[in-house]
Design a protein around this motif. Sequence first.
Motif, PDB file in Angstrom:
ATOM      1  N   ASN A 348       0.388   2.373   1.951  1.00 26.66           N
ATOM      2  CA  ASN A 348       1.482   2.183   0.988  1.00 26.66           C
ATOM      3  C   ASN A 348       0.942   1.997  -0.429  1.00 26.66           C
ATOM      4  O   ASN A 348       1.560   2.449  -1.400  1.00 26.66           O
ATOM      5  N   GLU A 349      -0.218   1.356  -0.541  1.00 21.82           N
ATOM      6  CA  GLU A 349      -0.802   1.126  -1.864  1.00 21.82           C
ATOM      7  C   GLU A 349      -1.135   2.457  -2.540  1.00 21.82           C
ATOM      8  O   GLU A 349      -0.812   2.660  -3.718  1.00 21.82           O
ATOM      9  N   ARG A 351       0.095   5.481  -1.769  1.00 16.65           N
ATOM     10  CA  ARG A 351       1.313   6.270  -1.964  1.00 16.65           C
ATOM     11  C   ARG A 351       2.138   5.772  -3.147  1.00 16.65           C
ATOM     12  O   ARG A 351       2.832   6.545  -3.797  1.00 16.65           O
ATOM     13  N   SER A 352       2.038   4.487  -3.432  1.00 16.35           N
ATOM     14  CA  SER A 352       2.772   3.954  -4.588  1.00 16.35           C
ATOM     15  C   SER A 352       2.194   4.454  -5.906  1.00 16.35           C
ATOM     16  O   SER A 352       2.827   4.355  -6.951  1.00 16.35           O
ATOM     17  N   ASN A 353       0.979   5.001  -5.847  1.00 15.61           N
ATOM     18  CA  ASN A 353       0.329   5.521  -7.053  1.00 15.61           C
ATOM     19  C   ASN A 353       0.395   7.042  -7.167  1.00 15.61           C
ATOM     20  O   ASN A 353      -0.148   7.614  -8.111  1.00 15.61           O
ATOM     21  N   LYS A 363      -1.128   4.549 -13.031  1.00 16.41           N
ATOM     22  CA  LYS A 363      -1.076   5.132 -11.688  1.00 16.41           C
ATOM     23  C   LYS A 363      -2.225   6.126 -11.487  1.00 16.41           C
ATOM     24  O   LYS A 363      -2.814   6.192 -10.402  1.00 16.41           O
TER      25      LYS A 363
END
Length: 378
Positions: A348-349, A351-353, A363
């Motif tokens: 998730n870390e 993919r959030s970028n 990002k």
Amino acid sequence: MEQAVSANVDPEPKAVTAAQDELLTAIDKKIGEVRTEAIDLSFGEIMNLMKDNEIIIDPDYQRLFRWSEEQRSRLVESILLRLPIPPIFFIENEDGRYELIDGLQRVSSMVQFLNHKAVDKPELVLKGCDIVGDLNGMTFDVLPLTLRLQLKRSTVRAVVIKRQSKNFLRYEMFKRLNTGGSELSEQEIRNCSARIFGEIGVVFYEYLVELSKFPTFSSTTNTLADADEEKRGREELVLRFFAAKNGPQFYHGNVAEWLNSYMESVFLGNCKFDYDFERKLFQRVFDAVYRVCGEGAFCKYKNDLPIGGLAPAYFEAVACSFARQIEKVESVDPIRLNGILVASRQTNEFRSNVGTGANKRTKLIGRIEILEEAIKSA
């Protein structure tokens, strides 16, 4: 009545202030730094100049020959009907020859119809002419002599950017003429603009082309969409690698402007670029990427399997993290490292970028750093 008339009289013009005077002087100075000449060239003259190598038409850095037969045919029809066509643009090289920088489609289409052998194309048979349908099915040789001569003698306005013009302003002029509503891709505009900038631009452009053909780079970017590849997408990826690695400070959310700004900084010497060092590192990086990740290097992953085509944000993250940790990458087990990277790209870390709203400098830096840390842990 007299009062009404006097009330409408314009007041005395105000004196030009010092600031306004400076502005006028600055504009006058810049005007003098771009020298252009407008001439009318017949298509017969253009063919003769091409034959004598006095003008250069170079599709290698122009847009690809994309016009359909219908589009080319309608251009011929328009010229026969004496309809206006847009101007073409040349730059004057140091040796005095003219190099075409915009108008390849128009020039190539007409030359193909008049003498297809001159551009190494099949004979153009007119089709899709919708104003004079009788033209359809005709070639140049079967037209009446009157029309053949009319086509050869028809002129197009040619704007020549003279060699005395300042390089950066020649570059800016072309970029502005071709940005917005243009059929050229962003990278095709950059390629052509680079040539206009002068010798440093030519060297940089040819450097991008050279690296875009490097075997392991070609293999790892094999998932690039065909439409993007046709529009010089591989050359843009090479530029994107260097911009992400060396120029993240130029990134403000718009990718096209970021790549333009980075390239311009190289041309102007504001961002140092060691060609030999960067070439060697580029080759080491993509050799390592191919060895570790294979052809799915820059794809998204789901359930440990690659999906979709090349994702630019993933390209930046993988390539730049490898560049930062190239010594480590070259010394660890490739299978183990690939497993770690595949897992990292599904967090998730990460993919959030790379997802929605990821067009931010933080990002960009974040996704590179996440994979760099993953490499360090291998």
